[in-house]
Scaffold this active site. Structure first.
Site, short mmCIF file in Angstrom:
data_model
loop_
_atom_site.label_atom_id
_atom_site.label_comp_id
_atom_site.label_asym_id
_atom_site.label_seq_id
_atom_site.Cartn_x
_atom_site.Cartn_y
_atom_site.Cartn_z
N PHE A 147 50.58 52.03 48.67
CA PHE A 147 50.59 52.48 47.29
C PHE A 147 51.16 51.37 46.43
O PHE A 147 52.36 51.08 46.48
CB PHE A 147 51.40 53.76 47.08
CG PHE A 147 51.32 54.24 45.64
CD1 PHE A 147 50.25 54.99 45.21
CD2 PHE A 147 52.30 53.88 44.73
CE1 PHE A 147 50.15 55.39 43.90
CE2 PHE A 147 52.22 54.28 43.40
CZ PHE A 147 51.13 55.04 42.98
N ASP A 232 55.97 43.88 47.81
CA ASP A 232 56.06 44.85 46.73
C ASP A 232 57.32 45.69 46.95
O ASP A 232 57.34 46.62 47.74
CB ASP A 232 54.81 45.74 46.73
CG ASP A 232 54.83 46.79 45.62
OD1 ASP A 232 55.90 47.02 45.03
OD2 ASP A 232 53.78 47.41 45.38
N LYS A 261 60.45 49.67 38.30
CA LYS A 261 61.21 50.91 38.36
C LYS A 261 62.68 50.73 38.00
O LYS A 261 63.05 50.74 36.85
CB LYS A 261 61.02 51.58 39.71
CG LYS A 261 59.58 52.06 39.94
CD LYS A 261 59.45 53.00 41.09
CE LYS A 261 58.00 53.39 41.38
NZ LYS A 261 57.34 54.14 40.30
#
Length: 406
Positions: A147, A232, A261
């Protein structure tokens, strides 16, 4: 927390969304109006312990005083210039983020998906200009069950049909291999490979942690094959796993690091590509950009986030409380939990399907004052703010035990 200001009930607000808001999410039926630290409050004044932390965007809790102070101070001075001009906050942000991560240069963006897209563009440009891959032939190797976001290019290499179906035609140039399989990765990398793009821990897949040595193997393979390793760490980074970066558990330094984030402190969207100088150095004026990327408000908040991490306090706290989390979950195995994976303050918990789906268990926990989120059927994710106390964490685990027993 003060009393909510809304005069509409939770049920009223949820109904009001239905005809006017795109149905691209299926949230739990709780309407948050206030938050402080590890706790949120709905419009009726009911309090909930936040055990999701915005998928790690709220690593430092809701409205951390240092981050709020940084945002307030910057709001009174300057919020946006665009990158047409310099601003007085960006240099310090880039300097300190590069130092924190052990890399050289920073490309500031806004969202995690933007960071991933930027990383892909940079890797391709590097492949053509530095590695010598023929034009438009560059490939990037990714892992199944990944993801990395939901843009059209990113869903092109997703294996989640919910994310893909109906959004083609898909972008070419990607090869998908099983996660945690070095032999498959070796077979997929060739002279056209610009990069290997991986999550050090797969979050959306259920907090899937690779075998010891996997990330070390990826680092060795990419060096040997002459391609980039892009990590990531948008969910796994910035203290979540008990280290600043999840790759640090194996002492690995990637060529390119993707952050987001938590970098915005739960206040503004902030992301970044952080990389070696010879990699990010392939970009020239006009080839990539963002009006809001690196804006003064984002840089001020991002610098305050880096300052919190520079002490190591949050990383060590996540490591220590991670033991509490693992011990608590271990005690639930065979009592409604069929298995779990955890590192630091991050866990994927597989619920016995006979008890219910992950969403059903999440709703039961919500009614008991604990907020989590499900993924992949009967799995729930636990990712509390790093500011949670041992007592709060044990209380949440007790509520989970109560719900499973019921």
């Amino acid at each position: 927390m003060t009393a909510p200001v809304s005069t509409r009930s939770s049920a009223d607000l949820i109904r009001a969304e239905e005809p006017v808001l795109a149905h691209n999410y299926h949230p739990l039926p709780v309407v948050v109006a206030r938050a402080e630290g590890t706790w949120v409050e709905d419009v009726e004044g009911r309090r909930y312990l936040d055990m999701l932390a915005g998928y790690s965007a709220l690593n430092f809790g809701h409205r951390h005083p240092a981050l709020i102070e940084a945002a307030h101070a910057q709001l009174d001075r300057l919020t946006l210039t665009s990158r047409a001009f310099h601003n007085d906050r960006l240099a310090e942000f880039a300097e300190r983020l590069a130092e924190l991560t052990g890399l050289d240069m920073v490309l500031p963006m806004n969202t995690g998906a933007e960071a991933v897209e930027s990383g892909i563009k940079v890797a391709r440009k590097w492949a053509y200009e530095v590695k010598g891959v023929p034009a438009d032939r560059a490939t990037i190797v990714v892992a199944a069950e990944n993801f990395h976001g939901r843009t059209t290019t990113i869903v092109s290499f997703s294996t989640d049909e919910t994310a893909r179906a109906g959004f083609g035609p898909f972008t070419p140039g990607f090869r998908i291999v099983p996660y945690n399989d070095l032999a498959a990765l070796e077979a997929a990398v060739d002279e056209t490979t610009a990069a290997v793009l991986l999550e050090p821990i797969q979050g959306e897949a259920g907090v899937v942690i690779p075998d010891d040595g996997y990330l070390t193997g990826v680092r060795e393979l990419t060096r040997r094959k002459g391609c980039l390793f892009i990590a990531d760490e948008i969910q796994s980074g910035l203290g979540r796993t008990g280290r600043t970066l999840a790759v640090e558990h194996e002492g690995v330094v990637p060529d390119v690091l993707l952050l987001g984030k938590a970098l915005g402190g739960g206040i503004v969207p902030v992301s970044a590509v952080v990389a070696r100088r010879d990699v990010l150095g392939v970009l020239r004026p006009g080839e990539h950009g963002s009006t809001f990327g690196g804006n003064p408000l984002a840089a001020a908040v991002g610098t305050a986030v880096v300052e919190l991490l520079e002490t190591g306090e949050f990383q060590s706290g996540a490591a220590e409380l991670g033991s509490v989390l693992r011990d608590g979950l271990t005690g639930l195995v065979g009592k409604g939990v069929v298995g779990f994976r955890a590192r630091g303050l991050w866990a994927g918990v597989d619920i016995d399907p006979e008890i219910g789906t992950g969403r059903e268990v999440s709703k039961l926990l919500m009614h008991e004052g604990v907020l989590v989120k499900d993924t992949h059927g009967s799995t729930i994710r636990l990712a509390p703010p790093l500011t949670i106390t041992a007592e709060e964490l044990e209380s949440a685990l007790g509520v989970l035990e109560k719900v499973l027993r019921r």
